[in-house]
Design an enzyme around this catalytic site. Sequence first.
Site, PDB file in Angstrom:
ATOM      1  N   GLY A   1      28.355 -76.446 -29.475  1.00 47.67           N
ATOM      2  CA  GLY A   1      28.987 -76.139 -28.159  1.00 47.67           C
ATOM      3  C   GLY A   1      29.461 -74.496 -28.338  1.00 47.67           C
ATOM      4  O   GLY A   1      29.111 -73.849 -27.251  1.00 47.67           O
ATOM      5  N   ASP A   2      29.734 -74.019 -29.576  1.00 51.23           N
ATOM      6  CA  ASP A   2      29.929 -72.747 -29.924  1.00 51.23           C
ATOM      7  C   ASP A   2      28.628 -71.957 -29.610  1.00 51.23           C
ATOM      8  O   ASP A   2      28.866 -70.869 -28.993  1.00 51.23           O
ATOM      9  CB  ASP A   2      30.513 -72.404 -31.256  1.00 51.23           C
ATOM     10  CG  ASP A   2      31.631 -73.014 -31.478  1.00 51.23           C
ATOM     11  OD1 ASP A   2      32.288 -73.370 -30.528  1.00 51.23           O
ATOM     12  OD2 ASP A   2      31.956 -73.342 -32.566  1.00 51.23           O
ATOM     13  N   ALA A   3      27.637 -72.383 -29.959  1.00 47.03           N
ATOM     14  CA  ALA A   3      26.427 -71.620 -29.721  1.00 47.03           C
ATOM     15  C   ALA A   3      26.042 -71.804 -28.403  1.00 47.03           C
ATOM     16  O   ALA A   3      25.380 -70.641 -28.005  1.00 47.03           O
ATOM     17  CB  ALA A   3      25.032 -72.510 -30.571  1.00 47.03           C
TER      18      ALA A   3
ATOM     19  N   SER B   1      35.570 -71.323 -34.414  1.00 47.42           N
ATOM     20  CA  SER B   1      34.789 -71.583 -33.277  1.00 47.42           C
ATOM     21  C   SER B   1      34.338 -70.083 -32.523  1.00 47.42           C
ATOM     22  O   SER B   1      33.380 -69.878 -31.991  1.00 47.42           O
ATOM     23  CB  SER B   1      35.796 -72.270 -32.126  1.00 47.42           C
ATOM     24  OG  SER B   1      34.991 -72.560 -31.016  1.00 47.42           O
TER      25      SER B   1
END
Length: 403
Positions: free
Chosen positions: A323-325, A90
Amino acid sequence: DIQRGCEANLFAITPALRRAPMPLSGAGVTKGCLLGVGHPLLDISCEVETKLVTKYGLSMDNTIMAEAKHVNLYKELESLPTVKYIAGGSTMNTIRVAQWMLQVAGSTSFIGCVGKDAAAERLRKCVASDHVQAYFCTEQKMPTGKCACLIVDKERSMVTDLQAARQYKKGHLLTEQISPVCAAAKIVYVAGFMINGTLDTVMYLAEKCSKADTRFCMNLSAPFLMTVKHFADLFKKVVQYIDILFGNEVEALAFGRMMGYQTEKIESIALAASKEKSLTGKSRIVVFTEGPKRTVLACNGAVHVYNVPKLDPERVVDTNGAGDAFVGGFLAHLLKGHDLSVCVDAGHFASQTIIRTSGTAIPVSPPSYVAKKASLKQQQQLKTEVGSGFLACCNRRKTTATR
């Protein structure tokens, strides 16, 4: 755009896919200004049939830790003809995206632990090709961590086996090589997953940031970290140090229940979280994403809601790493000095870019994103001590660096 994943047989980046060197400087962005500390993993990603998900008792749009019953899952995925191997984890995903959005060589760093094996070498090559400065310590007795990513109809289920990643030791941060890396950071970002086995590292970073002009940012990462009592007790110890908190709507609900908030409304949870006691002396920003619908941001006693731009569903390949991006885009533009509304917009752009690729492959071309100028009303609402304090911190560091 040509997309690049770091696959099993791609040990060297071919000339056709090699990126042009990034510029050496950029306004408001300094060397190592964004530091991620997390679990480096080799993602084993593949589109599968629903029966494989059911076979291992998994659910879509969820992340769990591997158990004994999942040992054969990784072997099954690797036997499939369409399997892909991608540098993952992540935090690493976020830092890779942020580096792509910043487009300034050496502006991001990543610290973690890997094994002494071929998987670690793949990770090193992949991270280097993304222009991220990686500082891995090596665990001699355990293999590099991995994550099974099962993709069904553009949604994903992830099973993480940390292995060496979980063996990271705080002492690595204190070494002569790594200490300056930590000192250079204006933002330190960790995923909630780091409380599993490496809480001492998280607490060290949190306390260090609280005594400096450095923002400590954390992601809720997965609901189980707040619903399983053991992890929840650990998470609560960190909350008071968090300057910027990220999560999705499912994680936000779990966080609200963990903290005892008597509400299921995302806006109310975000606001309550932003008002939690802080030991850092900085105003807390809370950002909760709700997939393709909207993003909720709370800071300084106010809540702001942003609709996510429409994206043709046919262009979505899979939602792995969305979400990480988002966090990567958000933090990149925060470092550039933009208003929080622009940071959210940049997060949406980064997220929608990643979900149009397989896994979390970073595009070869520079981002086409152009920061939208915030309206006067938005500037008045969001130009708080959060932003001014952060920019002052950046300016002080920049002045010091040029002396």
